[in-house]
Scaffold this active site. Sequence first.
Site, short mmCIF file in Angstrom:
data_model
loop_
_atom_site.label_atom_id
_atom_site.label_comp_id
_atom_site.label_asym_id
_atom_site.label_seq_id
_atom_site.Cartn_x
_atom_site.Cartn_y
_atom_site.Cartn_z
N LYS A 98 0.79 -1.06 0.09
CA LYS A 98 -0.12 -0.07 0.00
C LYS A 98 1.01 1.20 0.03
O LYS A 98 0.80 2.25 -0.85
CB LYS A 98 -0.79 0.05 1.38
CG LYS A 98 -1.90 -1.17 1.41
CD LYS A 98 -2.97 -0.61 2.45
CE LYS A 98 -2.31 -0.90 3.89
NZ LYS A 98 -1.71 -2.02 4.28
N ARG A 146 -9.56 1.76 9.04
CA ARG A 146 -9.15 0.47 9.41
C ARG A 146 -10.40 -0.30 10.25
O ARG A 146 -10.02 -1.48 10.37
CB ARG A 146 -8.01 0.70 10.27
CG ARG A 146 -6.82 0.17 9.57
CD ARG A 146 -5.68 0.59 10.67
NE ARG A 146 -4.23 -0.03 10.38
CZ ARG A 146 -3.31 0.40 9.77
NH1 ARG A 146 -3.23 1.36 9.06
NH2 ARG A 146 -2.14 -0.34 9.89
N ARG A 159 11.39 -6.35 5.29
CA ARG A 159 11.20 -4.82 5.03
C ARG A 159 12.23 -3.79 5.55
O ARG A 159 12.32 -4.05 6.80
CB ARG A 159 9.72 -4.56 5.03
CG ARG A 159 9.57 -2.91 5.08
CD ARG A 159 8.00 -2.78 4.82
NE ARG A 159 7.26 -2.93 6.20
CZ ARG A 159 5.94 -2.67 6.21
NH1 ARG A 159 5.30 -2.11 5.21
NH2 ARG A 159 5.46 -2.70 7.46
N ARG A 202 11.30 -1.45 10.79
CA ARG A 202 10.35 -0.66 11.50
C ARG A 202 10.27 -1.33 12.69
O ARG A 202 10.30 -2.62 12.97
CB ARG A 202 8.87 -0.63 10.58
CG ARG A 202 8.65 0.61 10.05
CD ARG A 202 7.33 0.38 9.08
NE ARG A 202 5.93 0.23 9.74
CZ ARG A 202 5.24 0.37 9.17
NH1 ARG A 202 4.79 0.57 8.16
NH2 ARG A 202 3.86 0.01 9.93
N ARG A 204 -0.98 -7.29 14.18
CA ARG A 204 -1.37 -6.53 13.13
C ARG A 204 -2.14 -7.23 12.06
O ARG A 204 -3.20 -6.73 11.73
CB ARG A 204 -0.22 -5.66 12.46
CG ARG A 204 0.34 -4.41 13.35
CD ARG A 204 1.70 -4.29 13.07
NE ARG A 204 1.94 -3.64 11.90
CZ ARG A 204 2.92 -3.79 11.27
NH1 ARG A 204 4.02 -4.53 11.32
NH2 ARG A 204 3.09 -3.24 9.94
#
Length: 220
Positions: A10, A86, A123, A155, A166
């Site tokens: 995204k 969300r 990531r 992150r 999550r």
Amino acid sequence: MILGKQGAGKGTQCVRLARHYVVPHISTGDMFRAAEKSGSAFGHKLAEYMRAGELIPDEIVLGVVGERLDQNDTKSRGFILDGFPRTANQAEALSKMLAPRDLDLAVDLEVPTDIVLKRLSGRRVCQDCGTNYSFQSRPRVDWTCDVCGGEVVQREDDTEDAIERRLKLYEEQTEPLIQWYLERDMLVAVDGLGTPDEVTARLTRAIDRRRAHNAAHTGR
Ligand code: AMP
């Protein structure tokens, strides 16, 4: 507005779409990370939720988004929403904020869970501008951002526990929005697999088709 699991792409795609359509990219995650970086008490509070992979309470999220949508650039040029809404409550609140208009389109960027898990563990992001990298697509010099020279790091919420939480919250709270937008005839599913260029091309095709349809049928 783009829906999709964490790691679906995204963030990367919204940056590209914002450039393509020359509209602001509104990412609630980026706004909350910027608040955290500012070092304020408010930022510290947000960081606790984020680090644990929990959702930030709706009243905070709605306040921040409401203020951003009220600014002149979004009003005059439109916007791309990334990471919001969300929850069903946020989707309903958004619809009220935008009335009598509405979103052009909600996109579900589809990527299977086993693939997003692999992407999330590899990531890396620039801590200054948020550009995404991975072990397969590293910055040109060490772990220094190609765009702004910032340090490229993992992150804080890309840990195994936070990722699990999550993804669970996505399934419980966010996935039902696919049905919510489907019922309102606002949803298009787009395959999120392939190169970033291939996915961007699919997205712009879907968005252009929908905007032409909306212009012809509803004047939106
Ligand atoms: P993201 O960058 O979109 O993955 O968001 C990072 C974190 O920010 C999330 O794990 C949440 O803690 C928080 N967050 C971002 N957007 C929202 C939202 N719409 N509602 C609640 N929490 C959010």
